[in-house]
Design a protein around this motif. Structure first.
Motif, mmCIF file in Angstrom:
data_model
loop_
_atom_site.group_PDB
_atom_site.id
_atom_site.type_symbol
_atom_site.label_atom_id
_atom_site.label_comp_id
_atom_site.label_asym_id
_atom_site.label_seq_id
_atom_site.Cartn_x
_atom_site.Cartn_y
_atom_site.Cartn_z
ATOM 1 N N GLU A 63 10.947 -1.010 10.732
ATOM 2 C CA GLU A 63 10.260 -2.222 11.154
ATOM 3 C C GLU A 63 9.665 -1.959 12.529
ATOM 4 O OE1 GLU A 63 13.188 -5.294 11.251
ATOM 5 O OE2 GLU A 63 14.373 -4.326 12.790
ATOM 6 N N LYS A 83 9.070 -3.464 7.079
ATOM 7 C CA LYS A 83 7.649 -3.258 6.834
ATOM 8 C C LYS A 83 7.379 -1.980 6.038
ATOM 9 C CE LYS A 83 3.117 -2.918 9.047
ATOM 10 N NZ LYS A 83 2.409 -3.230 7.841
ATOM 11 N N ASP A 125 3.979 0.575 2.362
ATOM 12 C CA ASP A 125 3.640 -0.281 3.492
ATOM 13 C C ASP A 125 3.495 -1.716 2.977
ATOM 14 O OD1 ASP A 125 2.547 -1.667 5.618
ATOM 15 O OD2 ASP A 125 0.811 -0.351 5.841
ATOM 16 N N TYR A 126 4.365 -2.578 3.433
ATOM 17 C CA TYR A 126 4.281 -3.996 3.080
ATOM 18 C C TYR A 126 3.424 -4.668 4.149
ATOM 19 C CZ TYR A 126 7.763 -2.833 -0.347
ATOM 20 O OH TYR A 126 8.411 -2.253 -1.408
ATOM 21 N N MET A 127 2.124 -4.695 3.898
ATOM 22 C CA MET A 127 1.139 -5.136 4.886
ATOM 23 C C MET A 127 1.351 -6.570 5.351
ATOM 24 S SD MET A 127 -2.185 -3.394 3.148
ATOM 25 C CE MET A 127 -1.763 -4.114 1.547
ATOM 26 N N HIS A 128 1.905 -7.405 4.507
ATOM 27 C CA HIS A 128 2.116 -8.813 4.856
ATOM 28 C C HIS A 128 3.542 -9.026 5.353
ATOM 29 C CE1 HIS A 128 -1.785 -9.564 3.209
ATOM 30 N NE2 HIS A 128 -1.429 -8.975 2.087
ATOM 31 N N HIS A 129 4.005 -8.082 6.150
ATOM 32 C CA HIS A 129 5.351 -8.116 6.721
ATOM 33 C C HIS A 129 5.537 -9.405 7.503
ATOM 34 C CE1 HIS A 129 8.147 -6.973 10.087
ATOM 35 N NE2 HIS A 129 8.866 -6.650 9.051
ATOM 36 N N ASP A 130 6.609 -10.115 7.223
ATOM 37 C CA ASP A 130 6.852 -11.402 7.878
ATOM 38 C C ASP A 130 8.092 -11.396 8.766
ATOM 39 O OD1 ASP A 130 8.869 -11.265 6.032
ATOM 40 O OD2 ASP A 130 8.291 -13.051 4.929
ATOM 41 N N GLU A 171 0.852 -1.175 0.000
ATOM 42 C CA GLU A 171 0.000 0.000 0.000
ATOM 43 C C GLU A 171 0.898 1.238 0.000
ATOM 44 O OE1 GLU A 171 -3.048 1.960 3.160
ATOM 45 O OE2 GLU A 171 -3.223 -0.184 2.808
#
Length: 78
Positions: free
Chosen positions: A45, A31, A21-26, A2
């Motif tokens: 992060e 992030k 924004d990497y919403m599916h941050h693992d 996003e």
């Protein structure tokens, strides 16, 4: 991913940034990535208590400004 834009004031100047924004941050990557005019500035992060920590510093802005960027992103309660 996003995208959204933020602005912060620093040394009587307004700075505009694009935040990815990497919403599916693992946890394997940062992030949030921040860019200014398509130049990488910093990535963050989440840390304890949802405070952001610098993950990678592009070395193009002062640390005080990076802290303001983190505060602004945190204000979105993401």
């Amino acid at each position: 991913m996003e995208l959204f834009e933020i602005s912060v004031s620093y040394n009587d100047e307004h700075h505009h940034f694009e935040v990815r924004d990497y919403m599916h941050h693992d946890g394997a990557s940062c992030k949030f990535e921040v860019y200014k005019k398509d130049v990488f500035v910093v990535s963050f992060e989440p840390g304890p208590h949802k405070h952001l920590h610098i993950c990678k510093d592009g070395g193009v802005e002062k640390e005080d400004l990076l802290n303001l960027i983190a505060d602004e992103i945190e204000s979105y309660n993401i």
